[in-house]
Design an enzyme around this catalytic site. Structure first.
Site, PDB file in Angstrom:
ATOM      1  N   CYS A  70      40.135  42.210  37.725  1.00 26.99           N
ATOM      2  CA  CYS A  70      40.017  43.571  38.266  1.00 26.99           C
ATOM      3  C   CYS A  70      38.549  43.913  38.558  1.00 26.99           C
ATOM      4  O   CYS A  70      37.737  44.006  37.632  1.00 26.99           O
ATOM      5  CB  CYS A  70      40.617  44.547  37.249  1.00 26.99           C
ATOM      6  N   CYS A  73      37.264  47.076  36.874  1.00 28.02           N
ATOM      7  CA  CYS A  73      37.117  46.824  35.428  1.00 28.02           C
ATOM      8  C   CYS A  73      35.785  46.141  35.141  1.00 28.02           C
ATOM      9  O   CYS A  73      35.075  46.520  34.206  1.00 28.02           O
ATOM     10  CB  CYS A  73      38.249  45.941  34.912  1.00 28.02           C
TER      11      CYS A  73
END
Length: 147
Positions: A70, A73
């Site tokens: 991600c 993230c």
């Protein structure tokens, strides 16, 4: 247990320690493994450690549900690290890799990542999806904590 003593779960060996409130800011060590109870870094949790940290810590626990693939993230990771330095020892910061521990993502109905979830006394009290900067994380947590 008196109100001037708290249970703090060690981020290294996950043993529950009793710590006097006035000792929180004096870098207490784990009675079992002797490592620092507060490191200024988020703690990576698997399912068993997650359950112990949420159920046994007498301080709030902020969990970052994330995954290595991600982009947002990975972008938020340094901000979350910086927030740990500011929020500990008032709040334990933890990370759950939803790729490595998919059961927790399913159990808590995590639909987007990164998602921050704040737990107080074993219960989720707030949730925020999306990447945030460190100042925003600290501000959000402070606003959501009971006074």
């Amino acid at each position: 247990m008196t109100t001037d003593t708290l249970h703090i779960v060690c981020p290294h060996c996950h043993t529950t320690n009793r710590v006097r409130v006035e000792q929180l800011s004096h870098q207490p060590d784990c009675g079992s493994c002797k490592a620092a109870l507060f490191t200024g870094h988020p703690t990576a949790l698997d399912e068993a450690a997650f359950d112990k940290h949420i159920a046994r810590n007498h301080i709030p626990v902020l969990v970052d549900f994330w995954a290595p693939w991600c982009g947002p993230c990975r972008t938020m990771a340094p901000a979350y690290e910086a927030a740990a330095k500011q929020l500990e020892p008032r709040v334990r910061l933890a990370k759950v890799d939803t790729e490595a521990v998919p059961s927790l993502g399913g159990r808590f109905n995590i639909r987007s990542i990164p998602t921050l979830a704040l737990y107080v006394n074993g219960r989720e009290v707030a949730r925020q999806a999306g990447a945030m900067g460190s100042a925003d994380i600290v501000r959000w947590v402070s606003a959501k904590l009971p006074s």
